[in-house]
Design an enzyme around this catalytic site. Sequence first.
Site, PDB file in Angstrom:
ATOM      1  N   LYS A 105      29.320  62.410  32.374  1.00 10.45           N
ATOM      2  CA  LYS A 105      29.999  63.695  32.293  1.00 10.45           C
ATOM      3  C   LYS A 105      30.536  64.094  33.670  1.00 10.45           C
ATOM      4  O   LYS A 105      31.618  64.670  33.797  1.00 10.45           O
ATOM      5  CB  LYS A 105      28.994  64.746  31.799  1.00 10.45           C
ATOM      6  CG  LYS A 105      29.619  65.921  31.087  1.00 10.45           C
ATOM      7  CD  LYS A 105      28.545  66.848  30.549  1.00 10.45           C
ATOM      8  CE  LYS A 105      27.982  66.319  29.231  1.00 10.45           C
ATOM      9  NZ  LYS A 105      26.800  67.093  28.782  1.00 10.45           N
ATOM     10  N   LYS A 154      41.588  28.577  41.374  1.00  8.94           N
ATOM     11  CA  LYS A 154      41.321  29.492  40.264  1.00  8.94           C
ATOM     12  C   LYS A 154      42.564  29.690  39.411  1.00  8.94           C
ATOM     13  O   LYS A 154      43.695  29.644  39.899  1.00  8.94           O
ATOM     14  CB  LYS A 154      40.808  30.839  40.769  1.00  8.94           C
ATOM     15  CG  LYS A 154      41.830  31.652  41.551  1.00  8.94           C
ATOM     16  CD  LYS A 154      41.317  33.046  41.906  1.00  8.94           C
ATOM     17  CE  LYS A 154      41.665  34.073  40.861  1.00  8.94           C
ATOM     18  NZ  LYS A 154      43.090  34.409  40.779  1.00  8.94           N
ATOM     19  N   ASP A 155      42.320  29.943  38.139  1.00 13.14           N
ATOM     20  CA  ASP A 155      43.401  30.329  37.239  1.00 13.14           C
ATOM     21  C   ASP A 155      43.989  31.661  37.681  1.00 13.14           C
ATOM     22  O   ASP A 155      43.326  32.462  38.338  1.00 13.14           O
ATOM     23  CB  ASP A 155      42.837  30.544  35.813  1.00 13.14           C
ATOM     24  CG  ASP A 155      42.922  29.289  34.955  1.00 13.14           C
ATOM     25  OD1 ASP A 155      43.643  28.363  35.340  1.00 13.14           O
ATOM     26  OD2 ASP A 155      42.259  29.256  33.892  1.00 13.14           O
ATOM     27  N   GLY A 169      48.344  38.382  50.210  1.00 10.55           N
ATOM     28  CA  GLY A 169      49.046  38.437  51.489  1.00 10.55           C
ATOM     29  C   GLY A 169      48.517  37.481  52.544  1.00 10.55           C
ATOM     30  O   GLY A 169      48.782  37.661  53.731  1.00 10.55           O
ATOM     31  N   GLY A 191      50.837  32.372  47.399  1.00 11.56           N
ATOM     32  CA  GLY A 191      52.102  32.032  48.041  1.00 11.56           C
ATOM     33  C   GLY A 191      51.911  31.276  49.346  1.00 11.56           C
ATOM     34  O   GLY A 191      52.715  30.399  49.688  1.00 11.56           O
TER      35      GLY A 191
END
Lengths: 399, 399
Positions: free
Chosen positions: B92, B167-168, B326, B349
């Site tokens: 809550k 990793k996928d 990055g 990348g």
Amino acid sequence: MSEVIATYRLFDKKSQFEKKAEGIALGLTIGSWTDLPQLEQEQLKNHKGRVVSIQETGRETENGREAEISIAYPAANFSADLPAILVTVFGKLSLDGVIRLIDLKFSDTLAKQFPGPKFGVNGIREKTGAFNRPLVMSIFKGVIGRDTSYLEKQLYAQLKGGIDIVKDDEILFDNPLTPFEERVKLGKRVIQESGKKALYAVNLTGRTSELKEKARKGVEMGASAYLFNVFAYGLDVLQELAEDPAISVPIMAHPAVSGAFTSAPFHGFSTELVLGKLVRMAGADFTLFPSPYGSVALERPAALKTAEMALEQSIHKQTFPVPSAGIHPGLVPVLYEDFGINSIINAGGGVHGHPNGAEGGGRAFRQAVDAVVAGQSLEEAAKEMEDLRTALHLWGTGK
Amino acid sequence: MSEVIATYRLFDKKSQFEKKAEGIALGLTIGSWTDLPQLEQEQLKNHKGRVVSIQETGRETENGREAEISIAYPAANFSADLPAILVTVFGKLSLDGVIRLIDLKFSDTLAKQFPGPKFGVNGIREKTGAFNRPLVMSIFKGVIGRDTSYLEKQLYAQLKGGIDIVKDDEILFDNPLTPFEERVKLGKRVIQESGKKALYAVNLTGRTSELKEKARKGVEMGASAYLFNVFAYGLDVLQELAEDPAISVPIMAHPAVSGAFTSAPFHGFSTELVLGKLVRMAGADFTLFPSPYGSVALERPAALKTAEMALEQSIHKQTFPVPSAGIHPGLVPVLYEDFGINSIINAGGGVHGHPNGAEGGGRAFRQAVDAVVAGQSLEEAAKEMEDLRTALHLWGTGK
């Protein structure tokens, strides 16, 4: 094509929304496009995200100019389950600065893969025998550290006062004093003894993989409804409970923990998407959300939109909206005006704090509801109705 | 007494923090106290929440003065599972205006009921044969809409380049082109063929109740690790996977969707609590979180604290911190300085975008890591190492 269209609210200081939208549409699907050979474009075109619309709102904040952008994600990219869809549309993106997911639109083919409520508004009305009026619900109070005899007294008083649905406190877990099965059994017995067509939503808690079996067993023992803290588990867990034919009772989605991802203005999910649309798709028969009146309050437009999404025309049954917190009998006219006949009036303190106890509190709510539905003012009704008069004297009327 | 202590950051215009703290400690446990008869106080005292500390930070915002308050909740009030604990401490309350849960401290008795990682940092080092250096991890790129032969080429190139863990993509779900089982099989085969001690984390996706069986079957077929979108499912689902002895491979927690409840400054959960402490308790062997460098960036202090909580002294094994996004080889010295030897350098990348392909990208990272651990500058190492030289030329060095 089967797809989901996600609408985001985001900001950019330079209004470069087209670039941003293209970046999302590609980045969250096939990665790149213009530099791909023709043959690969052909192979990937059914997987490419698509910018549907970009609309600047005109609002400017410290985060930059605001816009709402919609991106379509092909269903070919994900399995038809909410975890896959959420990861696709708001997985990495949720971590990408100031951005809020405000809506998801599912193509019919996709929406059909979700169960929606088993009972919905009409089913709950059948079960409670309450037609042509908002229902009245209440919650146990102060049950931690108490035993079943304490619960039993409260349940009996609430039912006697005419409450349609009683729910466990969401912080009441399985415990030695009031174990799940004992609560189920006492609920069945007390409802039978009361002679009412009422429901008691027992809090379904424990480890994820044990919930289904526990819920099935509870149903066999006479459970009439379940409360479920869906956001402490996962929407897919709710969906699996809703899909199980042996769990043949209504499920009430509690919003506990959801404030963590709905309350910030520019991050997370919109309240109406999560507590209105998604819990309905996943199969909640009731959705609790903060009312716009209490101290734990939701802004009025978000509360109204949540109820709207729970009820709007769709391929799924309607989910009963339950605006909660800060409710007393004097608010019934406002609730009726805001949420209409297909809503549930839910109170804790407003039932138990009544000078005539929970029974008097229940009666006061039912008197208020009857008056309002009949077009009578509360003040007028209170002349004849002692419990309502007492309640209005204590809590006043209106917001 | 077994308990959990929750620390919140909240605001009040009138600095009435004691009242607020008392309200939480009572409201989220037994409800009321001072007006209870002596006998009931005796009965309930082991269930009563307790204000541990109230500390004003001195900061003043538009929401009022800021304070951090800590409340202890007795373990007697909840079952020993994360859903019950989260609903207790931030159910809550998460809906109650501007409030952020920044830490949870578990008493040892309670913490022992959680598994922690099966393998942890040391176990992963054994499995990969990579000691005395940060590990290097990479991700498949642009795999949606592609078939297994495309994946196979990428996996082979990455392993050949010396990547420890592949990793996928987290948005790669079970699909006809690259089904889960096919990925498991090809992973096993390619790793064997490569002759490396590497891991391939296959994305474990699908409906909640089917995950365990799927994961067990994958292990039988040769899966070496799993990626898991824990926040699209629930922490307890991760815990159940970690607790299953038949799922005898490391599990990698992906932060997808977590930004929805960590990114807003004054709402939700602190990043370090969720991505550092809780995923570790629940059993993640790796935790991915945004690095402080990329475009999808986490502020540096939160990223460092997340790694700290994943590694700090506790009754559980250490979770490998994986600051992601990055990352290119030129950042390795900064990563090493910020996150130390017990961390994983993870790139997408920065591996695939290397002019010599993923293989050259992998080599450039390993060359950078070796240089940095040996106390050599990248510029110096690059004189001898062509792939590193190319990478530095393309992406530069430093932040």
